[in-house]
Design an enzyme around this catalytic site. Sequence first.
Site, PDB file in Angstrom:
ATOM      1  N   ASP B 105     -26.925 135.238  33.377  1.00 51.50           N
ATOM      2  CA  ASP B 105     -27.719 134.213  34.022  1.00 51.50           C
ATOM      3  C   ASP B 105     -28.730 133.728  32.980  1.00 51.50           C
ATOM      4  OD1 ASP B 105     -28.973 132.713  35.962  1.00 51.50           O
ATOM      5  OD2 ASP B 105     -30.372 134.328  36.404  1.00 51.50           O
ATOM      6  N   THR B 107     -32.149 131.775  33.781  1.00 53.71           N
ATOM      7  CA  THR B 107     -33.539 131.866  34.179  1.00 53.71           C
ATOM      8  C   THR B 107     -33.883 133.290  34.596  1.00 53.71           C
ATOM      9  OG1 THR B 107     -33.173 129.698  35.066  1.00 53.71           O
ATOM     10  CG2 THR B 107     -35.274 130.737  35.557  1.00 53.71           C
TER      11      THR B 107
END
Lengths: 342, 897
Positions: B105, B107
């Site tokens: 991922d 963020t």
Amino acid sequence: MKKQKTETLNRPDNTAFTQQRLPAWQPMLSAGIVIPGFLIIGLAFIGIGVALFVTSQNIQVLERDYTGVEQNSDNNCFQCLNRTNCVCAVQFNLTQQIEGPVFFYYGLSNYFQNHRKYGVSRDDYQLSGDTSYFTEPDEDCIPYRYDSSDRPIVPCGSKANSLFNDTFRLYRLVGGQKKQVPFDGKGIAWWTDYNLKYRNPTLVDGSLAKAFNGTVKPVNWPKPVYELDTSDPSNNGFLNQDFLVWMRRAALPGFRKLYRRISEGEYADGLPTGNYSLEIDYNYPVHAFGGSKKVFFSNVSWMGGKNQFLGIAYLVVGSLCIFMSLVMLIVYAKYRFADEDS
Amino acid sequence: MCTILAIGKGIWESQEGSAFAAFLPPPDGNNPPFSAFLTFWSYVIILNTVVPISLYVSVEIIRLGNSYYIDWDRMMYHAPTNTPAQARTTTLNEELGQIKYIFSDKTGTLTQNIMTFNKCSINGKSYGDLLDFAGHSIEITEKTAKVDFSWNHLADPKFSFHDPSLVEAVRQGSKEAQNFFRLLALCHTVMPEELNDGGINYQAQSPDEGALVTAARNFGFVFRARTPESITAVEMGEEITYDLLAVLDFNNVRKRMSVIVRSPEGKLTLYCKGADTLIFERLHPSCSKLMEVTTEHLNEYAGEGLRTLALAYKELDEDYFNSWKKRHHEASTAMEDRDEKLDAIYEEIEKDLQLLGASAVEDKLQDGVPQTIEQLSKADIKIWVLTGDKQETAENIGYSCNMLREEMKEVFIVAGNTREEVAEELRTARKKMKPDSSDEPPFHKSGFLGKKSEVVEDETVESEYGLVINGHSLAFALQEDLQLEFLRMACMCTAVICCRVTPLQKAQVVELVKKRKKAVTLAIGDGANDVSMIKAAHIGVGISGQEGMQAVLSSDYSFAQFRYLQRLLLVHGRWSYLRMCKFLRYFFYKNFTFTFVHFWYGFFCGFSAQTVYDEWFITLYNLVYTALPVLGMALFDQDVDHRWSFRCPELYTPGQLNLYFSKRAFLRCMMHSCYSSLILFFIPYAAIHGTVRDDGKDIADYQSFALLAQTCLLVAVNMQLGLDTTYWTAVNQFFLWGSMSVYFAVTFTMYSNGMFLIFTSTFPFVGVARNSLNQPNVWLTILLTSILCVLPVLAYRFLYMQLRPTINDKVRYKVRQDKGPPPDAPRRFRPRRISTRRSGYAFSHSRGYGDLVTSGRFLLRPMKSRTALFSRSASSGLTLSEESPQIFRPIAEEPIA
């Protein structure tokens, strides 16, 4: 201070173990160790090998097959092949004295004392003189547990039942005279077997035979266990040395077992040169299963009986080691990876 | 094996057994097939020691131990959040050493999700870098002195800036600098929130904006309050209220926003900030010189991966503004094509701007992310970033964390909107990378019948490529007929970034790779939207931190920082894999050897299922005599220490190919143990054959042979263990020697008088140890067998190491050469990209809040809009932290209705 403590409450302990930093020795197969190592091992092995080989070479063995499958000039056991209670003799001539003490062995081949069924077919409690097992031998002894009329067999089982029952007498032929060579049958079994593992039942009324009341002899035996050596009570019953030697079953299908020592009187220094005749009460049938019977006269050394194998093996392995160390040296000099920049 | 022995039994029985019956009557009648059948099962019982229960138990202990090592690792403990790493499962440790694909991922995983105002260029002068006396820039670390903002009581204490010259410039009244920060304080759509203690909290649509407004606040231009018609700011301690005349809002095409304000003196000014390319087109010709300098600065900032904005202003004259205002009103009330008309109107007024400078905001990566990614890619691990962010942001992060590099031959961008477009884009990209690749995907051929499996083989390309694919293109690419094309193409690239993907798509991508590639996958994420991906991958890693616990709860491992991933994989994973493989190889070796000896003995005991060893030895072999040494090895072994593991990430690659415990390794292990068992049976056999003790008594009996064979076996397998162990701790030594002494102690005890007298038939081996272990030829046999078992292995390994050294050998050799600890890898300066590529501009990429701000609706229903913000952030798994005003919630995706 307290606050700081709670802030780092979950910090793992800083020990060599938890952080996997235990001090350690990290050996590596470097040329400096491996090549000299091989060389040293090689040299050491060759040394041991030579010692073993020479020792083994010096052991004298006289071996005679008396199965009698083929007609043979030096023995007449052929006639006994299919008969029982037969006496035959093996003639041999010693051109060189066998240094004493001389051990006399019989050997059987293709004989599976190491068969599992054979091995378990015994009753350790019985053999350690526990009379409660005289009435009800261990189940493993089947089919030599009870005889046809349901009486318990003591000692039970195939192992005891198949006791080797050829007997030997050695004569030295001096000027046409047969002179018996004395055999010493004491202490030919393991000390632990004689003193620990096997024990006779307590005598009943001072008689060993009575202790065996209610039992029958093994099917193949000509006489019961308490009559194995009636002349010497300490060699009778379960403590009979021949019985003990037989009961220590062999690991391999070809084996030899100690029968007697020749160490008495004029034979203390060994068997002198001359002609001998070995008289055999030929009872034990081995022909049926392709086995053979042999006798051995042999002396021993610090490394035991004659066995060329160990010496030769050490020599071969030692030479291989030296050879390998050379190969490795060449490979190392030519191809070693360290030089190429990785 | 059982079958061979059973057949042997059948033959033996029919040929010899019947004849031997004189001494050993067969209890079950003379029936060779039947006794062969029984023998088969007897041997099943004897030979099942190949895979004993203790194997499973030991494997579990090792896994548990290695999991604890992860829990205990201080280097994966994050002190600021007091979070140690956590292995939430014990069964996957060795797979950590085999990872081929990482799905990450963005963020909160790669980035901290914190924006900081980092540098700026004002009127051709760049601020933010610290220079030493010689004019070289100094690296900024935690310890670098921060600029003192205490003169400004409204300053945000969390803000830090390191270049004091900028503050001086502002305080000395530099007009450009003041104008620069005035713009930042006025031109935005941030909502202020007065706190009870007099402080201010900003609610920003994008973290970038918040960072800029906070920067202005600290430099003395504090944005205090706004109404639909006015903005109140405190400028250098003086409160000034501007009339807000218009907000020319941001959108994706314009890539800029402007405000038009009237100062208390009545001056009309337009402040504009936006993507540099667009601003530069609209500058007044007089700024061309400044523009050049600023462009240089911007390139520099972009090279550092900062998000930049160009700032400009323009003074308006009243008449022109009024006429424009009228037209603006018409356009904004138009019934048709309102947006187009508005854009045209905006365009009209945003021209002939005066350039003020440029700001650079850092989307702060977590510590050590670029280094970690570099390390992992050196370890031949492919990293795919799956993010919900916009393409520009994702790409930018890709560059700043070293995934996408300037040296890459090409970065493909797939952003097609139809199936055909996507298919075409994928195909051309593949052809570009590998012109001769066939259209038929190269399926992995499985062993049987050459049947096509589902697994696609790796294809190698010469140069490095990157791929950026968009969410809607990804939707097409994941369709049944395109997914193979996509997979092939993506796997040829070194870096893959998927942006604007939904959680479901994340999981689909992971599933695709998992299904079609024979590789172990790992997914790492921190938020609820990563849960599906974490669950789909073989191994899921949760970053415990800002975004709540969902990811952690569904993960297999969790820790606080992305950079710990390299330690998890390169150190713990690699060691676990190494240890497990060593353990399994050794364990099978020792049990195969143990068992094979029975097999050989079968040929010499009439296939009667007679065991070679004492029953007690068989019982205790796996349980006592050999259990601890191998456990010791599997818990402590390490080929090189952790520092070297980091320095040579290439050490990781054997794990990916599963070299240490493949079918081949297993076969080799079988052959080895077959050889050993031959030695271990036939050497004692030959040595004992026909021989006697040195007093003429029997030694070729079964019990002595058993003792000899088992001692040989134990010595040989322990020596083999010694050869396998590369890391001898005191514990290993203790276990090894301890086990040997326990063996002899137990043997002598069990074969002693006392034991026999107490349990007569349980210990029938009485006296064997005493009678045979005092014989020199027994010891010579033991020496010979163990040396013969070990030496060939030694020679083989040595020669193999010289001729075809593995990466491990090389590194270990290097370690040996270097002695001492390796020098720390040279600290890398942040790679400066000399690039004309402009990094993403500091805007969130959706339409701004301009309407909302000027309509005043937020004032009429403040509570409602606030709750809307909250519910949105809560749904994306954010936690609000009131104490840290620098953390802004990205309220990005859809505009507020």
